[in-house]
Design a protein around this motif. Structure first.
Motif, short mmCIF file in Angstrom:
data_model
loop_
_atom_site.label_atom_id
_atom_site.label_comp_id
_atom_site.label_asym_id
_atom_site.label_seq_id
_atom_site.Cartn_x
_atom_site.Cartn_y
_atom_site.Cartn_z
N LEU A 59 0.83 -1.21 0.00
CA LEU A 59 0.00 0.00 0.00
C LEU A 59 0.86 1.26 0.00
O LEU A 59 1.97 1.26 0.56
N PRO A 60 0.37 2.33 -0.59
CA PRO A 60 1.11 3.59 -0.58
C PRO A 60 1.33 4.08 0.86
O PRO A 60 0.52 3.82 1.75
N PHE A 61 2.42 4.80 1.07
CA PHE A 61 2.68 5.35 2.40
C PHE A 61 1.67 6.43 2.78
O PHE A 61 1.40 6.64 3.95
N ASP A 62 1.11 7.10 1.81
CA ASP A 62 0.08 8.11 2.07
C ASP A 62 -1.18 7.39 2.53
O ASP A 62 -1.83 6.69 1.76
N ARG A 63 -1.54 7.53 3.80
CA ARG A 63 -2.66 6.75 4.34
C ARG A 63 -4.01 7.14 3.76
O ARG A 63 -5.01 6.47 4.01
N PHE A 64 -4.07 8.20 2.96
CA PHE A 64 -5.32 8.58 2.32
C PHE A 64 -5.36 8.14 0.85
O PHE A 64 -6.40 8.24 0.21
N ALA A 65 -4.25 7.64 0.32
CA ALA A 65 -4.20 7.17 -1.06
C ALA A 65 -4.87 5.80 -1.14
O ALA A 65 -4.68 4.96 -0.27
N PRO A 66 -5.66 5.57 -2.18
CA PRO A 66 -6.31 4.27 -2.32
C PRO A 66 -5.29 3.18 -2.61
O PRO A 66 -4.18 3.45 -3.07
N GLY A 67 -5.68 1.96 -2.35
CA GLY A 67 -4.80 0.83 -2.61
C GLY A 67 -5.60 -0.36 -3.11
O GLY A 67 -6.82 -0.28 -3.27
N GLN A 68 -4.90 -1.45 -3.34
CA GLN A 68 -5.54 -2.70 -3.77
C GLN A 68 -4.94 -3.86 -3.01
O GLN A 68 -3.73 -3.89 -2.77
N LEU A 69 -5.79 -4.79 -2.65
CA LEU A 69 -5.35 -6.03 -2.03
C LEU A 69 -5.55 -7.15 -3.05
O LEU A 69 -6.54 -7.16 -3.78
N ILE A 70 -4.62 -8.07 -3.09
CA ILE A 70 -4.75 -9.22 -3.98
C ILE A 70 -5.04 -10.45 -3.12
O ILE A 70 -4.28 -10.77 -2.20
N VAL A 71 -6.13 -11.12 -3.43
CA VAL A 71 -6.47 -12.39 -2.78
C VAL A 71 -6.03 -13.48 -3.75
O VAL A 71 -6.61 -13.64 -4.83
N PRO A 72 -4.96 -14.21 -3.40
CA PRO A 72 -4.47 -15.26 -4.31
C PRO A 72 -5.46 -16.42 -4.43
O PRO A 72 -6.19 -16.74 -3.49
N LYS A 73 -5.44 -17.04 -5.58
CA LYS A 73 -6.26 -18.23 -5.81
C LYS A 73 -5.73 -19.42 -5.00
O LYS A 73 -6.49 -20.24 -4.50
N VAL A 74 -4.41 -19.47 -4.87
CA VAL A 74 -3.75 -20.54 -4.11
C VAL A 74 -2.73 -19.89 -3.18
O VAL A 74 -2.00 -18.98 -3.60
N VAL A 75 -2.68 -20.33 -1.93
CA VAL A 75 -1.68 -19.85 -0.97
C VAL A 75 -0.92 -21.06 -0.44
O VAL A 75 -1.52 -22.07 -0.08
N VAL A 76 0.39 -20.92 -0.39
CA VAL A 76 1.25 -21.94 0.21
C VAL A 76 1.88 -21.31 1.43
O VAL A 76 2.40 -20.18 1.34
N GLY A 77 1.84 -21.99 2.57
CA GLY A 77 2.38 -21.40 3.78
C GLY A 77 3.18 -22.40 4.61
O GLY A 77 3.04 -23.61 4.46
N THR A 78 4.03 -21.83 5.46
CA THR A 78 4.79 -22.63 6.41
C THR A 78 4.98 -21.82 7.70
O THR A 78 5.08 -20.60 7.66
N THR A 79 4.98 -22.52 8.82
CA THR A 79 5.18 -21.87 10.11
C THR A 79 6.61 -22.09 10.59
O THR A 79 7.35 -22.90 10.01
N THR A 80 6.96 -21.43 11.66
CA THR A 80 8.30 -21.58 12.21
C THR A 80 8.54 -22.99 12.75
O THR A 80 9.68 -23.44 12.81
N ASP A 81 7.48 -23.71 13.11
CA ASP A 81 7.66 -25.08 13.61
C ASP A 81 7.49 -26.13 12.51
O ASP A 81 7.39 -27.32 12.79
N GLY A 82 7.46 -25.69 11.24
CA GLY A 82 7.46 -26.62 10.13
C GLY A 82 6.11 -27.08 9.61
O GLY A 82 6.06 -27.91 8.70
N GLN A 83 5.01 -26.57 10.15
CA GLN A 83 3.71 -26.93 9.60
C GLN A 83 3.60 -26.31 8.21
O GLN A 83 3.98 -25.16 8.00
N ARG A 84 3.04 -27.07 7.26
CA ARG A 84 2.90 -26.58 5.89
C ARG A 84 1.46 -26.78 5.44
O ARG A 84 0.83 -27.77 5.80
N TRP A 85 1.00 -25.85 4.61
CA TRP A 85 -0.36 -25.95 4.12
C TRP A 85 -0.49 -25.31 2.76
O TRP A 85 0.38 -24.59 2.29
#
Length: 143
Positions: A80-106
């Motif tokens: 997002l822009p640093f200007d807190r009044f400037a509009p922005g966009q969020l992207i919702v991915p179709k697929v998310v791959v994640g991992t935690t610090t303890d090794g859980q994966r999803w």
């Protein structure tokens, strides 16, 4: 049926940092990482108060989650822009791959209830990986 995010625990050694470096959608900190592949939807955010509408839209996507931990399930990534009044966009991915610090994966896939296909989601992830990693997943690599 409305689409929902379906989150599955995976045993594959998927590296969100490697995936996100190629897809352009990555958040990583202290060993916790999530990477997005593809784009389900873009959410316009009028600021400074537009985040509430985005939260409501994401909440509508919450579906089955085998982990139920912070970061699993539907999420949106943005720069997002640093200007807190400037509009922005969020992207919702179709697929998310994640991992935690303890090794859980999803992997989280946004799809209609009856059309969730984990193999198709893994194949989509394989498309952004270098050939060697895609072959480890047993997926063809196209480029």
């Amino acid at each position: 049926m409305s689409p929902k995010a379906h989150t599955f625990r995976v045993r594959h050694d998927l590296d969100p940092v490697a995936i996100g470096a190629r897809s352009g959608l990555l958040w990583s900190r202290g060993g916790f990482a999530v990477a997005g592949v593809g784009e389900y939807v873009r959410i316009a955010v009028s600021r400074p108060v537009g985040a509430l509408a985005a939260q409501a839209q994401l909440a509508g996507l919450i579906g089955p989650d085998e982990l139920n931990i912070p970061g699993s399930g539907p999420l949106a990534l943005a720069a997002l822009p640093f200007d807190r009044f400037a509009p922005g966009q969020l992207i919702v991915p179709k697929v998310v791959v994640g991992t935690t610090t303890d090794g859980q994966r999803w992997i989280t896939v946004i799809a209609d209830e009856g059309s969730v296909d984990l193999d198709a989601a893994l194949a989509e992830v394989a498309q952004v990986l270098p050939r060697r990693l895609a072959e480890l997943l047993g997926r063809p690599h196209r480029h």
